[in-house]
Design an enzyme around this catalytic site. Structure first.
Site, short mmCIF file in Angstrom:
data_model
loop_
_atom_site.label_atom_id
_atom_site.label_comp_id
_atom_site.label_asym_id
_atom_site.label_seq_id
_atom_site.Cartn_x
_atom_site.Cartn_y
_atom_site.Cartn_z
N LYS A 160 8.01 1.45 -0.58
CA LYS A 160 7.25 0.22 -0.88
C LYS A 160 6.74 0.22 -2.32
CE LYS A 160 4.46 1.47 2.32
NZ LYS A 160 3.38 1.64 3.32
N THR A 215 -6.13 -5.95 -0.56
CA THR A 215 -4.87 -5.40 -0.05
C THR A 215 -5.13 -4.24 0.92
OG1 THR A 215 -4.75 -3.98 -1.99
CG2 THR A 215 -3.49 -6.04 -2.07
N GLY A 231 -5.01 -2.36 4.04
CA GLY A 231 -4.22 -2.48 5.27
C GLY A 231 -2.86 -3.13 5.11
N THR A 232 -2.41 -3.32 3.86
CA THR A 232 -1.09 -3.95 3.66
C THR A 232 0.03 -3.09 4.25
OG1 THR A 232 -1.05 -2.97 1.47
CG2 THR A 232 -1.60 -5.31 1.59
N GLY A 233 -0.08 -1.77 4.01
CA GLY A 233 0.97 -0.86 4.50
C GLY A 233 1.01 -0.84 6.02
N CYS A 234 -0.18 -0.86 6.64
CA CYS A 234 -0.26 -0.85 8.11
C CYS A 234 0.36 -2.13 8.66
CB CYS A 234 -1.71 -0.74 8.56
SG CYS A 234 -2.53 0.75 8.00
N1 LIG Z 1 -0.46 -7.21 -4.97
C1 LIG Z 1 0.60 -7.35 -4.17
N2 LIG Z 1 1.37 -8.45 -4.21
C2 LIG Z 1 2.43 -8.62 -3.39
N3 LIG Z 1 2.80 -7.70 -2.49
C3 LIG Z 1 2.08 -6.56 -2.40
C4 LIG Z 1 0.93 -6.32 -3.22
N4 LIG Z 1 0.40 -5.11 -2.89
C5 LIG Z 1 1.17 -4.63 -1.88
N5 LIG Z 1 2.20 -5.48 -1.61
C6 LIG Z 1 3.21 -5.31 -0.57
O1 LIG Z 1 2.54 -4.90 0.61
C7 LIG Z 1 3.32 -3.94 1.32
C8 LIG Z 1 2.54 -2.63 1.42
O2 LIG Z 1 2.77 -1.92 0.23
P1 LIG Z 1 1.85 -0.83 -0.43
O3 LIG Z 1 2.70 -0.14 -1.45
O4 LIG Z 1 0.58 -1.46 -0.91
O5 LIG Z 1 1.57 0.08 0.83
P2 LIG Z 1 0.44 1.12 1.11
O6 LIG Z 1 -0.06 1.71 -0.17
O7 LIG Z 1 0.98 2.03 2.12
O8 LIG Z 1 -0.67 0.22 1.75
P3 LIG Z 1 -2.19 0.60 2.08
O9 LIG Z 1 -2.97 0.03 0.93
O10 LIG Z 1 -2.43 -0.10 3.36
O11 LIG Z 1 -2.27 2.09 2.18
C9 LIG Z 1 4.64 -3.83 0.53
O12 LIG Z 1 5.56 -4.74 1.05
C10 LIG Z 1 4.21 -4.21 -0.89
O13 LIG Z 1 5.29 -4.62 -1.67
C1 LIG Z 2 -7.17 4.38 9.89
C2 LIG Z 2 -6.46 4.06 8.62
N1 LIG Z 2 -5.11 4.12 8.61
C3 LIG Z 2 -4.44 3.82 7.48
C4 LIG Z 2 -5.12 3.47 6.32
C5 LIG Z 2 -4.34 3.18 5.05
O1 LIG Z 2 -4.46 1.91 4.63
C6 LIG Z 2 -6.53 3.40 6.38
N2 LIG Z 2 -7.28 3.05 5.30
N3 LIG Z 2 -7.16 3.70 7.55
#
Ligand SMILES: Nc1ncnc2c1ncn2[C@@H]1O[C@H](COP(=O)(O)OP(=O)(O)OP(=O)(O)O)[C@@H](O)[C@H]1O
Ligand SMILES: Cc1ncc(CO)c(N)n1
Length: 259
Positions: free
Chosen positions: A173, A204, A206-209
């Protein structure tokens, strides 16, 4: 109705983890279930406390679900420590598993370690070979491959290395890239790019979740990997763009979006 199970940590502030995953399943019209691995005290500014649950508490939750209900997909998020991973791996041996999407959560958006150092090896050895898809961000993919990732060429290289560790598909990602939010998918053969403009929004959390649970929900509905990721990427892009602000830090994405 199709079902999906999240195995992840609890985020009391409701943006990430179990709570974010269940909201995502709901938004996709899929019946959500949860196995909690750890309880975190966190909000939009910080993670202040983490309690990993005892491995037996995790095995018992898994058994309760698998003995009774058909699970159409699994999303795995925060695992916290090695003992928890071993318990999941041992319990999994007793059941037929559906497609698994694993988000190798290591650090929160706010910088707190969510996975202990010695647990990374266990995730790779015990769980990666069971996964249909893993979804590391560039920092996690860098850590797992011992490389630094700054662009899509580096992401492709990491995909190839991660594929050798056993998952059937890799999605690196690009949410932490500078100019774009391009995610790169590799199926061991071809690369597919999911390139969307970066949205200028600090909310953002929780975007990854949400992305990984949206992919799992799409698998439950029978989508193939490229369609599941494409639809999930469209979903998360809208959920970030439609963001609202709660708290004084990095707020959650908006699951109440028009689809
Ligand atoms: N500012 C942004 N604009 C558009 N898309 C985004 C943005 N930030 C994250 N994304 C998208 O959101 C999804 C999650 O990506 P990200 O790399 O932020 O994951 P993560 O770091 O695991 O998330 P988390 O912040 O939940 O730990 C991907 O599809 C990424 O491309
Ligand atoms: C419980 C939990 N899982 C995943 C993440 C990553 O976004 C977080 N902040 N908290």
């Amino acid at each position: 109705m199709k079902t999906a199970l999240t195995i992840a940590g609890s985020d009391c502030s409701g943006g990430a983890g179990i709570q974010g995953d269940l909201k995502t399943f709901n938004a996709h019209g899929v019946y959500g279930m949860s196995v909690i691995t750890a309880v975190t005290a966190q909000n939009t500014t910080k993670v202040s406390y983490i309690q990993g649950l005892e491995p037996i508490t995790i095995s018992k939750q898994l058994e309760a679900i698998f003995e009774d209900i058909k699970v159409d997909s699994i999303k795995i998020g925060m695992l916290f420590n090695k003992r928890i991973i071993t318990a999941i791996n041992e319990t999994f041996k007793n059941y037929n598993l559906p497609k698994i999407v694993l988000d190798p959560v290591m650090i929160s958006t706010t910088g707190r370690i969510l996975l202990k150092g010695d647990a990374i090896e266990s995730i790779v050895k015990d769980l990666f070979p069971l996964c249909n898809l893993i979804t590391p961000n560039i920092l996690e993919a860098g850590k797992l491959t011992d490389t630094t990732i700054n662009n899509t060429v580096d992401m492709e290289k990491a995909c190839r290395k991660l594929y050798e560790l056993g998952p059937s598909n890799i999605l690196v990602k690009g949410g932490h890239l500078k100019d774009t939010a391009c995610d790169v998918l590799y199926d061991g053969n071809e690369f597919t790019y999911f390139d969307h403009k970066r949205i200028d929004n600090p909310n953002t959390h929780g975007t990854g979740c949400a992305l990984s649970s949206a992919i799992a929900a799409n698998y439950s509905k029978g989508f193939d990997t490229i369609s599941a990721v494409k639809s999930a990427k469209d979903y998360i892009t809208k959920a970030i763009a439609g963001g609202f602000s709660i708290g004084s830090g990095s707020g959650p994405v908006n699951h109440f979006i028009e689809r």
